[in-house]
Design a protein around this motif. Structure first.
Motif, PDB file in Angstrom:
ATOM      1  N   ALA A  73       0.824  -1.212   0.000  1.00 25.91           N
ATOM      2  CA  ALA A  73       0.000   0.000   0.000  1.00 25.91           C
ATOM      3  C   ALA A  73       0.858   1.261   0.000  1.00 25.91           C
ATOM      4  N   ARG A  78      -2.577   2.460  -2.686  1.00 25.25           N
ATOM      5  CA  ARG A  78      -3.744   1.803  -2.087  1.00 25.25           C
ATOM      6  C   ARG A  78      -4.583   1.081  -3.157  1.00 25.25           C
ATOM      7  N   ALA A 122      -4.685  -1.281   3.225  1.00 26.56           N
ATOM      8  CA  ALA A 122      -4.894  -0.313   2.143  1.00 26.56           C
ATOM      9  C   ALA A 122      -6.237   0.387   2.292  1.00 26.56           C
ATOM     10  N   ALA A 126      -6.361   4.332   3.007  1.00 21.77           N
ATOM     11  CA  ALA A 126      -7.056   5.192   2.053  1.00 21.77           C
ATOM     12  C   ALA A 126      -8.103   6.053   2.748  1.00 21.77           C
ATOM     13  N   GLU A 190      -6.263   6.661  -6.827  1.00 18.92           N
ATOM     14  CA  GLU A 190      -5.152   6.493  -5.897  1.00 18.92           C
ATOM     15  C   GLU A 190      -5.182   7.649  -4.887  1.00 18.92           C
ATOM     16  N   GLY A 335       0.507   2.883   5.631  1.00 20.42           N
ATOM     17  CA  GLY A 335       0.209   1.514   5.223  1.00 20.42           C
ATOM     18  C   GLY A 335       0.889   0.495   6.116  1.00 20.42           C
TER      19      GLY A 335
END
Length: 408
Positions: A73, A78, A122, A126, A190, A335
């Motif tokens: 990640a 992600r 991830a 995110a 992303e 991550g």
């Protein structure tokens, strides 16, 4: 009502809602692992101990998958991590649908644990990327609500499909995973700002693994995970021993999840303004009491009452637990920090069935007394360590803001 909805779900970015939708779809179709131990004993002739070890392999694979997912990640990003892990998971679940020999099932279960655990670091990274700090408690509350909304559907469908066809159960799980991948590919950009973090935060996975404040919190989260995992690993075996059907197990899971669906959106007003470690201690105490009550369960009604108690605790624990995790995670290593945090769940998924199956076989109802005691120990741990952890989180936030002002 309009004001309540605005306070509960308003002000969150569109990307968050697509992530939320992907998690919901995936969870609705997550039938297989909910009832895997029953499948192994009823369809493949495995003993409770052997079924526990095979299901434990899912957690063992998840340990590697969680760490790999966090690293990817922060390297791939992600979005790419989410796409590839969901695609691989769908393929493995389809293969598991047609596997008949226990050794092959065990290998596929380990591999499935690896790819199933990769997305969560991830997903959470995110969410933290796109949601402002002052709205994260709301976002995590809705995330937990989404998870259990899916569980309510999955629990009912798992019991029904298991009585009709285990093949359909596994293939439906794979199909839901494919749909999740499509949603991510279509709507989720992303979110990782490459190079956006502070240089002082660079250090790789070892930084997260040597952060003492964070690791103490992770350890307490592991105890929470070990308790929560009982519902999908050991409780089905206990209910089966009491002469209850897979449909009865599905009812308990569905009622628990439905209670969260109805009540979770009302949790923020109950905990706003309260110290996070106090809320977490209260929550873990309730969870421990709920599982401890299963020592006296021999009818469905008792299982349902115990489930209500531990579900209330889970509802209270979810927002502050995720918020503390976000507060202690530096941006550029987000991550990796999420992978260490999420390591608690596959680790619990491995140890809980592996040790719990043996415990249930040899200790009977005393197994649940031990489980309940673990909840009380975790509650005490939050009361003892929480104040220092809150001060450290505030200190890190202040330093980050100061360094960003200097850099800007």
């Amino acid at each position: 009502m309009r004001g309540w909805l605005r306070n509960t779900a308003g002000g969150l970015p569109g990307t968050y809602w697509y992530l939320w939708s992907g998690m919901l779809i995936n969870r609705v179709g997550a039938f297989a692992m909910l009832i895997m131990s029953v499948y192994l004993t009823d369809e493949r002739g495995a003993s409770a101990s052997l079924a526990g070890l095979v299901v434990g392999g899912y957690g063992l694979g998840g340990i590697a998958g969680t760490l790999l997912g966090g690293v990817l990640a922060d390297h791939w990003g992600r979005r790419a991590t989410l796409l590839w892990s969901h695609t691989a998971a769908a393929a493995l679940m389809a293969a598991l649908a047609f596997a008949h020999h226990l050794p092959l099932i065990a290998v596929l279960t380990v591999a499935l644990g690896l790819v199933h655990s990769m997305p969560m670091p991830a997903f959470v990274a995110a969410i933290v990327d796109v949601v402002p700090a002052n709205r994260r408690s709301r976002a995590f509350n809705l995330q937990f609500w989404s998870f259990n909304l899916g569980m309510a559907a999955a629990g009912l469908l798992a019991g029904l499909l298991a009585q009709v066809s285990y093949l359909a159960l596994f293939l439906a799980d794979a199909g839901a995973t494919v749909i999740t991948a499509v949603v991510i590919a279509w709507k989720v950009p992303e979110t990782f700002r490459r190079g956006g973090g502070l240089a002082q935060n660079r250090g790789g996975l070892i930084t997260a693994l040597t952060d003492r404040t964070y690791l103490v919190f992770v350890g307490l989260t592991f105890l929470l995970a070990a308790l929560s995992t009982q519902t999908s690993t050991i409780m089905p075996l206990a209910m089966r021993a009491d002469g209850l059907s897979p449909a009865a197990y599905g009812t308990v899971v569905a009622i628990s999840a439905a209670l969260i669906v109805v009540g979770q959106l009302f949790v923020p007003p109950l905990i706003d303004g309260r110290r996070k470690h106090t809320v977490l201690a209260t929550a873990l105490g309730l969870i421990g009491i709920g599982f401890g009550a299963l020592a006296f369960a021999d009818h469905l009604a008792v299982y349902l009452l115990a489930a209500i108690i531990w579900t209330v605790g889970s509802m209270l624990a979810a927002p502050p637990n995720a918020e503390v995790n976000a507060e202690l995670s530096p941006e550029e290593l987000r991550g990796r920090y999420q992978s260490v945090f999420n390591l608690t769940f596959p680790a619990a998924a491995f140890l809980t069935p592996a040790l719990g199956g043996l415990s249930l076989d040899h200790l009977g109802s005393w197994h649940w007394i031990i489980v309940g005691s673990i909840g009380l120990v975790a509650a005490a741990g939050h009361l003892l360590t929480g104040p220092a952890r809150d001060r450290e989180a505030a200190r890190r936030a202040l330093v980050t803001r100061q360094l960003e002002r200097i850099a800007g």
